[in-house]
Design a protein around this motif. Structure first.
Motif, mmCIF file in Angstrom:
data_model
loop_
_atom_site.group_PDB
_atom_site.id
_atom_site.type_symbol
_atom_site.label_atom_id
_atom_site.label_comp_id
_atom_site.label_asym_id
_atom_site.label_seq_id
_atom_site.Cartn_x
_atom_site.Cartn_y
_atom_site.Cartn_z
ATOM 1 N N LEU A 102 6.726 26.765 -2.240
ATOM 2 C CA LEU A 102 7.688 26.033 -2.297
ATOM 3 C C LEU A 102 9.485 26.913 -1.981
ATOM 4 C CD1 LEU A 102 7.404 24.151 -5.861
ATOM 5 C CD2 LEU A 102 7.190 23.119 -3.472
ATOM 6 N N ILE A 103 9.307 28.067 -2.229
ATOM 7 C CA ILE A 103 10.419 28.775 -1.782
ATOM 8 C C ILE A 103 10.597 28.816 -0.340
ATOM 9 C CG2 ILE A 103 11.285 31.218 -1.782
ATOM 10 C CD1 ILE A 103 10.478 31.468 -4.682
ATOM 11 N N LEU A 104 9.293 29.254 0.542
ATOM 12 C CA LEU A 104 9.325 29.366 1.787
ATOM 13 C C LEU A 104 9.451 28.066 2.408
ATOM 14 C CD1 LEU A 104 8.901 30.992 4.319
ATOM 15 C CD2 LEU A 104 6.244 30.854 3.917
ATOM 16 N N GLY A 105 8.742 27.213 2.025
ATOM 17 C CA GLY A 105 9.054 25.707 2.738
ATOM 18 C C GLY A 105 10.097 24.867 2.406
ATOM 19 N N GLY A 106 10.476 25.198 1.086
ATOM 20 C CA GLY A 106 11.893 24.275 0.842
ATOM 21 C C GLY A 106 13.139 24.891 1.585
ATOM 22 N N ILE A 107 13.305 26.211 1.541
ATOM 23 C CA ILE A 107 14.351 26.679 2.295
ATOM 24 C C ILE A 107 14.146 26.625 3.876
ATOM 25 C CG2 ILE A 107 15.552 29.053 2.725
ATOM 26 C CD1 ILE A 107 14.894 30.123 -0.203
ATOM 27 N N GLY A 108 13.024 26.792 4.087
ATOM 28 C CA GLY A 108 12.730 26.589 5.682
ATOM 29 C C GLY A 108 12.982 25.203 5.759
ATOM 30 N N LEU A 109 12.713 24.144 5.030
ATOM 31 C CA LEU A 109 12.973 22.702 5.415
ATOM 32 C C LEU A 109 14.576 22.522 5.593
ATOM 33 C CD1 LEU A 109 11.551 20.164 5.875
ATOM 34 C CD2 LEU A 109 12.130 19.837 3.456
ATOM 35 N N LEU A 110 15.381 22.984 4.440
ATOM 36 C CA LEU A 110 16.704 23.047 4.297
ATOM 37 C C LEU A 110 17.304 23.807 5.631
ATOM 38 C CD1 LEU A 110 17.616 23.617 0.672
ATOM 39 C CD2 LEU A 110 17.335 21.125 1.864
ATOM 40 N N LEU A 111 16.893 24.682 5.973
ATOM 41 C CA LEU A 111 17.757 25.436 7.063
ATOM 42 C C LEU A 111 17.253 24.645 8.370
ATOM 43 C CD1 LEU A 111 17.066 29.326 6.346
ATOM 44 C CD2 LEU A 111 19.085 28.137 6.436
ATOM 45 N N THR A 112 16.022 24.214 8.634
ATOM 46 C CA THR A 112 15.691 23.379 9.839
ATOM 47 C C THR A 112 16.512 22.270 10.120
ATOM 48 O OG1 THR A 112 13.369 24.310 9.462
ATOM 49 C CG2 THR A 112 13.856 22.250 10.954
ATOM 50 N N PHE A 113 16.695 21.463 9.107
ATOM 51 C CA PHE A 113 17.236 20.097 9.367
ATOM 52 C C PHE A 113 18.839 20.530 9.258
ATOM 53 C CE2 PHE A 113 13.290 18.554 7.868
ATOM 54 C CZ PHE A 113 12.756 17.474 8.971
ATOM 55 N N GLY A 114 19.274 21.552 8.446
ATOM 56 C CA GLY A 114 20.710 21.796 8.364
ATOM 57 C C GLY A 114 21.214 22.469 9.849
ATOM 58 N N LEU A 115 20.434 23.321 10.402
ATOM 59 C CA LEU A 115 20.768 23.898 11.688
ATOM 60 C C LEU A 115 20.554 22.948 12.707
ATOM 61 C CD1 LEU A 115 19.207 27.521 11.081
ATOM 62 C CD2 LEU A 115 21.618 26.720 11.252
ATOM 63 N N SER A 116 19.280 22.172 12.747
ATOM 64 C CA SER A 116 19.159 21.104 13.950
ATOM 65 C C SER A 116 20.028 20.291 13.749
ATOM 66 C CB SER A 116 17.974 20.317 13.599
ATOM 67 O OG SER A 116 17.883 19.869 12.446
ATOM 68 N N LEU A 117 20.880 19.699 12.594
ATOM 69 C CA LEU A 117 21.970 18.811 12.686
ATOM 70 C C LEU A 117 23.216 19.383 13.444
ATOM 71 C CD1 LEU A 117 23.420 16.150 11.890
ATOM 72 C CD2 LEU A 117 23.760 17.295 9.630
ATOM 73 N N LEU A 118 23.555 20.897 13.085
ATOM 74 C CA LEU A 118 24.595 21.341 13.834
ATOM 75 C C LEU A 118 24.600 21.713 15.194
ATOM 76 C CD1 LEU A 118 25.423 24.071 11.283
ATOM 77 C CD2 LEU A 118 26.825 22.135 11.574
ATOM 78 N N LEU A 119 23.399 22.089 15.606
ATOM 79 C CA LEU A 119 22.811 22.338 17.132
ATOM 80 C C LEU A 119 22.885 20.810 17.865
ATOM 81 C CD1 LEU A 119 20.092 24.785 17.557
ATOM 82 C CD2 LEU A 119 22.303 25.116 18.097
ATOM 83 N N GLY A 120 22.224 19.776 17.269
ATOM 84 C CA GLY A 120 22.485 18.419 18.023
ATOM 85 C C GLY A 120 23.799 17.923 18.252
ATOM 86 N N VAL A 121 24.683 18.387 17.070
ATOM 87 C CA VAL A 121 26.234 17.896 17.149
ATOM 88 C C VAL A 121 26.690 18.644 18.243
ATOM 89 C CG1 VAL A 121 28.448 17.807 15.927
ATOM 90 C CG2 VAL A 121 26.130 16.877 14.968
ATOM 91 N N LEU A 122 26.434 19.733 18.383
ATOM 92 C CA LEU A 122 27.184 20.870 19.258
ATOM 93 C C LEU A 122 26.907 20.416 20.836
ATOM 94 C CD1 LEU A 122 28.646 23.350 20.021
ATOM 95 C CD2 LEU A 122 26.744 24.578 19.736
ATOM 96 N N CYS A 123 25.595 20.157 21.112
ATOM 97 C CA CYS A 123 24.961 19.727 22.346
ATOM 98 C C CYS A 123 25.572 18.414 22.653
ATOM 99 C CB CYS A 123 23.476 19.804 22.391
ATOM 100 S SG CYS A 123 22.869 21.438 22.208
ATOM 101 N N ALA A 124 25.631 17.597 21.687
ATOM 102 C CA ALA A 124 26.099 15.984 22.071
ATOM 103 C C ALA A 124 27.805 16.170 22.110
ATOM 104 C CB ALA A 124 25.963 15.050 20.930
ATOM 105 N N TRP A 125 28.476 17.076 21.552
ATOM 106 C CA TRP A 125 29.849 17.252 21.904
ATOM 107 C C TRP A 125 30.106 17.757 23.203
ATOM 108 C CZ3 TRP A 125 33.919 15.580 19.255
ATOM 109 C CH2 TRP A 125 35.306 16.330 19.499
ATOM 110 N N HIS A 126 29.107 18.704 23.707
ATOM 111 C CA HIS A 126 29.564 19.429 24.951
ATOM 112 C C HIS A 126 28.424 18.880 25.943
ATOM 113 C CE1 HIS A 126 32.413 22.181 23.420
ATOM 114 N NE2 HIS A 126 31.675 22.366 22.415
ATOM 115 N N GLU A 127 28.196 17.722 25.935
ATOM 116 C CA GLU A 127 27.120 16.875 26.767
ATOM 117 C C GLU A 127 27.214 17.419 28.437
ATOM 118 O OE1 GLU A 127 25.240 12.642 28.260
ATOM 119 O OE2 GLU A 127 27.148 12.977 27.104
#
Length: 320
Positions: A103-128
């Motif tokens: 739960l520690i490894l998967g839970g933190i990994g899940l939060l980091l994955t979706f949090g960072l992917s949201l930031l990266l996706g927004v960054l790429c869309a902003w600088h398309e």
């Protein structure tokens, strides 16, 4: 009407879990291997035919598979899942000692994955189509193609063996299991693999969803009225995209945790992934059954949650 729909979902859930239990039970019994080795170890090779029959009778392995299944399901419905052949203790106790680490490894990994992917996706869309967008897209494409087990081995070789910066295995140093810093130190390498293996896949989804949103009619109208790009992106596009993203997150939980199981095995991390590998390898039937059912139930519940989110977003997807 809502009560009838809820009842159908409950029946569907129970039926799915039951079918899963039947498939796993029969496949485990029909697979090659000797479960007595898990319980008795090397002593099995020295057993006579009579001793072997007694051992199988003790574990309930002499009966036909169908009889074994109904005996197991009857006890399981009463909360008795049997003992682990390898660990000689109740299955729930064995899992209870490992589930927290996963739960520690998967839970933190899940939060980091979706949090960072949201930031990266927004960054790429902003600088398309600009340099930073192209670089991130190319780097993400490369990293998403790297198998998790191979990346794990490379990180162990470089950072644990050669540079000796991080531990190569385990969840903590022996005798220091209560120290948060030591646990974090052991999490860095496996967490890197978990996040890297899934990050770009979801970041690319966010990027494409945002770009679709940016090209809709209401955005063109907002631009014609003179609204700034920043205001349109952060006050409208991202918020309109978030319900879909939450649905993707729900259905993707098993995908991310499945990758966690692989990482646990390579890093000898004491979680459910390592336990699943051991139970399959040593034919630890009772332990294998519960672990497979836990994973299956998680997949079913996440799919049901994703369906509920999608139905809330788009009423046309609701079943009559």
């Amino acid at each position: 009407m809502r009560g009838l729909k809820a009842g159908r979902k409950v029946v569907s859930f129970i039926l799915s879990v039951w079918i899963l239990s039947v498939v796993v039970f029969y496949m485990a019994r029909l697979a090659p291997g000797d479960p007595l080795v898990s319980y008795y170890g090397d002593r099995v090779e020295k057993m006579s035919r009579t001793e072997r029959e007694r051992a199988e009778d003790k574990l309930g392995l002499n009966d036909p598979v169908t009889v074994q299944y109904f005996r197991w399901i009857g006890r399981a419905l009463q909360g008795d899942f049997g003992i682990s052949y390898k660990y000689k203790m109740d299955v729930t106790e064995v899992i209870g000692k490992r589930v927290g680490n996963t739960l520690i490894l998967g839970g933190i990994g899940l939060l980091l994955t979706f949090g960072l992917s949201l930031l990266l996706g927004v960054l790429c869309a902003w600088h398309e189509d600009r340099l930073i967008d192209r670089l991130i897209c190319k780097a993400g494409t490369v990293t998403s193609c790297i198998p998790e087990f191979w990346l794990s081995l490379v990180l162990i070789l470089v950072f644990a063996v050669h540079l000796r910066l991080f531990p190569s295995s385990g969840a903590y140093t022996i005798g220091r299991e209560g120290e948060m810093g030591d646990r974090i130190w052991h999490l860095i390498l496996p967490m890197t693999v978990v996040v890297t293996g899934h990050l770009w896949y979801y970041a690319y989804m966010v990027r494409n969803k945002l770009l679709e949103e940016v090209r809709t009619d209401y955005v063109l109208l907002a631009r014609a009225k003179g609204l700034r790009k920043r205001s349109i992106m952060f006050r409208h596009c991202i918020w309109n995209m978030m319900p879909s993203y939450l649905g993707i997150m729900a259905v993707s939980v098993p995908h991310v945790l499945g990758g966690t199981y692989i990482v646990e095995t390579v890093f000898s991390y004491p979680g459910l992934g390592t336990l699943s590998y051991e139970s399959a390898r040593y034919k630890d039937y009772n332990l294998l059954m519960v672990l497979c059912l836990m994973s299956g139930i998680m997949v079913i519940l996440c799919n049901m949650a994703a369906q509920a989110v999608n139905e809330r977003i788009d009423p046309r997807m609701r079943a009559d």
